[in-house]
Structures are given as C-alpha cells and as structure tokens.
Design an enzyme around this catalytic site. Sequence first.
Site, PDB file in Angstrom:
ATOM      1  N   LYS A  53       0.845  -1.205   0.000  1.00  0.00           N
ATOM      2  CA  LYS A  53       0.000   0.000   0.000  1.00  0.00           C
ATOM      3  C   LYS A  53       0.877   1.250   0.000  1.00  0.00           C
ATOM      4  O   LYS A  53       0.588   2.226  -0.685  1.00  0.00           O
ATOM      5  CB  LYS A  53      -0.953  -0.031   1.204  1.00  0.00           C
ATOM      6  CG  LYS A  53      -2.089  -1.026   0.973  1.00  0.00           C
ATOM      7  CD  LYS A  53      -2.857  -1.405   2.211  1.00  0.00           C
ATOM      8  CE  LYS A  53      -3.785  -2.582   1.867  1.00  0.00           C
ATOM      9  NZ  LYS A  53      -4.459  -3.159   3.025  1.00  0.00           N
ATOM     10  N   GLN A  97      -5.138  -1.974   9.110  1.00  0.00           N
ATOM     11  CA  GLN A  97      -4.946  -3.302   8.519  1.00  0.00           C
ATOM     12  C   GLN A  97      -5.563  -4.387   9.414  1.00  0.00           C
ATOM     13  O   GLN A  97      -5.260  -4.456  10.598  1.00  0.00           O
ATOM     14  CB  GLN A  97      -3.433  -3.562   8.325  1.00  0.00           C
ATOM     15  CG  GLN A  97      -3.110  -4.834   7.608  1.00  0.00           C
ATOM     16  CD  GLN A  97      -3.612  -4.864   6.158  1.00  0.00           C
ATOM     17  OE1 GLN A  97      -3.424  -3.920   5.410  1.00  0.00           O
ATOM     18  NE2 GLN A  97      -4.259  -5.945   5.786  1.00  0.00           N
ATOM     19  N   ASP A 120     -11.692   2.033   3.119  1.00  0.00           N
ATOM     20  CA  ASP A 120     -11.981   0.605   2.962  1.00  0.00           C
ATOM     21  C   ASP A 120     -13.483   0.375   2.776  1.00  0.00           C
ATOM     22  O   ASP A 120     -13.919  -0.706   2.402  1.00  0.00           O
ATOM     23  CB  ASP A 120     -11.541  -0.165   4.221  1.00  0.00           C
ATOM     24  CG  ASP A 120     -10.226  -0.901   4.032  1.00  0.00           C
ATOM     25  OD1 ASP A 120      -9.875  -1.189   2.873  1.00  0.00           O
ATOM     26  OD2 ASP A 120      -9.564  -1.193   5.042  1.00  0.00           O
TER      27      ASP A 120
END
Length: 285
Positions: A53, A97, A120
């Site tokens: 990322k 995460q 997300d």
Amino acid sequence: MAQIIDGKAVSAAVKNEVAAEAARLRDEKGLKVGLAVVIVGSDPASRVYVNNKKKACEAVGFQSFEYALEESTTQEQLLDLVNVLNRDDRVNGILVQLPLPKHIDEKAVINAISPAKDVDAFHPENVGRIMIGEYSFLPCTPAGVMRLIESTGTDITGKQCVVIGRSNIVGKPQAMLLLQKNGTVTICHSKTKNLKEICLGADILVVAIGRANFITGDMIKEGAVVIDVGMNRLDNGKLCGDVEFESAEKKASFITPVPGGVGPMTIAMLMKNTLTAAKQQAGIE
Ligand code: NAP
C-alpha cells in the site's frame, strides 16, 4: 479456451488515472492526497500488504503515513490514534490493517474511523450507503471485480450472476454491486444446496470462498465470465485461487488468474477511494 483477464494491466490503468488526477490537484489546487495506514503487531502477511500500500501511494504521488504499533497496543491506544487521524487534515484516508490482535474489538475500531475517511468502506454508514446506491466509496475488492468485468466488455444487465461467499468485505457487497448493474444475483455460501447446479447457471461467476481449487471446470457454464477472488497459500508456498484454473479456463470465456487477477485491483481501488476522499474533503467534484 478463455481469455485471461490481466488484473495487473487493468490495475495499472486505474493507478495511472489516479496519478494523473492527483498531479492535477497538486498543481492546480495545491492539494496533497494523504493515506494513513495503521498496522498492529507483526503478522508477516499484513506487513506485506502494508508495504504494498505504501509503494502504491508513492507510485500515484500520495503521501503515506505509516503507524506500526506493537502487538501489545491496547484498544484505547488504537482508538486514540484513530481519533487523532480523523482530525489530521493531511490525512484523507485511514486504513487499519485487519486482522487486529485478538484483544482488540475490530468493530469498535472500524466504527471509530470517520466515514469520510473510511477508504476501505467498512464503516456501517458506508455499508448502508452501498445498500441504497448512494455511496462515496465502494469496498476495494468488489469494486476491483466490477472493473475487471467491465474490462471484458460484458454487459451485466439481465445476466445470471452467482457470487460464492457472503462475507461483509467481499461476497455481500459484490452481490449488491452486481444487482445495481441489473444482474440477476444468487449468493451461495457453505449451507447452499446444489452448488454445482447453481454455478452451471452462472453467466458471471464470482468466487470468494478461501478454499484452494474448490470450483472446477465441470461446475462452470460454457462461456461464463469467471472471477476468482480467492487467495490461498499452498504447502509448497505457491499462491492459488478458489477456482481450478486449468479445468475452468477450458469452459469460461474470460477468467482471472491467481496471482495477477483480483489481487492487484484491490490496492488500485484503495488509491481511487483515497483520491475521492481527498476531493470530497476539499469540496472538489
Ligand atoms: P470469509 O470471510 O472466510 O468468507 C468465506 C465465505 O465462503 C463464507 O461466506 C462461507 O460461507 C463461504 N464458504 C466456505 N466454504 C464454502 C463452501 N464449501 N461452499 C460454498 N461457500 C463456502 O472470506 P473472505 O474474506 O470473503 O475471503 C474469501 C477469499 O478471498 C479468501 O481466499 C481471501 O484470502 C480472498 N480475498 C482476496 C482479496 C484480494 O484482494 N484478492 C481480498 C479479500 C479476500 P458461510 O458464510 O456459510 O460460512
């Protein structure tokens, strides 16, 4: 024999679009796009995802802020950090995460992220928005799948779409996105009866189970578009999908490989969401 859908090429195209727009925002509006990535603990797979990322941010010209916290971090400390990031103007998107260590309640953390920075799209507000079709962000993996289907030139309208898997991050939103594109959608899961029969009716088959080579060629309709979301690590260290590629490619018209299919799309769509978040926060259409 199926045509292989090149996820690397499609994801590169998405990242190029994002990079061009990020450069325009920087040059014309003085706006720098920023993504904060938080990782707790030292899970090697999570570490790889976070590094990827970071690299993707650099490639599209975003600032990335990484917060690598000790495994022993308390929920309160993590929530405090999320609140700081919610208020930090340099940060347009926040990604925590997953999975988190067992002593931390993932739901509490997801709910603490400002919906405007939830790139997300896991926050309940964003999930609800997807249900009613009024969303800012789409969850990255299902959005990437839609882009791959689009790349084949397939019109989803009226097609029989079968999604195998009903997780909150892949299966359920995937079904909703296919429905919004006028597909006739069936969702299958571990309690589904006659899975083979249902799969054989699918014009578009999206598989997100997490079981290596589970869907075989004899379960696939001639000419179907097959998207394999699965990522399974075999004993020999190789990565493989949920679809048995060799037998499936003989039946499908288009198929994604693993690796090199859905995987690269997820990060590309994360970059796209972060750009969208930055523009919305700056009041730019
Ligand atoms: P998950 O939360 O474990 O969900 C798996 C789903 O598969 C569940 O709904 C489960 O049904 C269903 N299932 C399990 N066994 C089945 C069977 N025998 N027949 C039919 N359905 C069955 O997994 P996930 O997070 O959605 O991920 C699925 C796969 O996609 C994993 O391999 C994951 O690594 C991969 N993934 C890849 C990306 C990417 O970027 N490429 C992103 C996310 C996930 P029940 O609900 O009944 O248990």
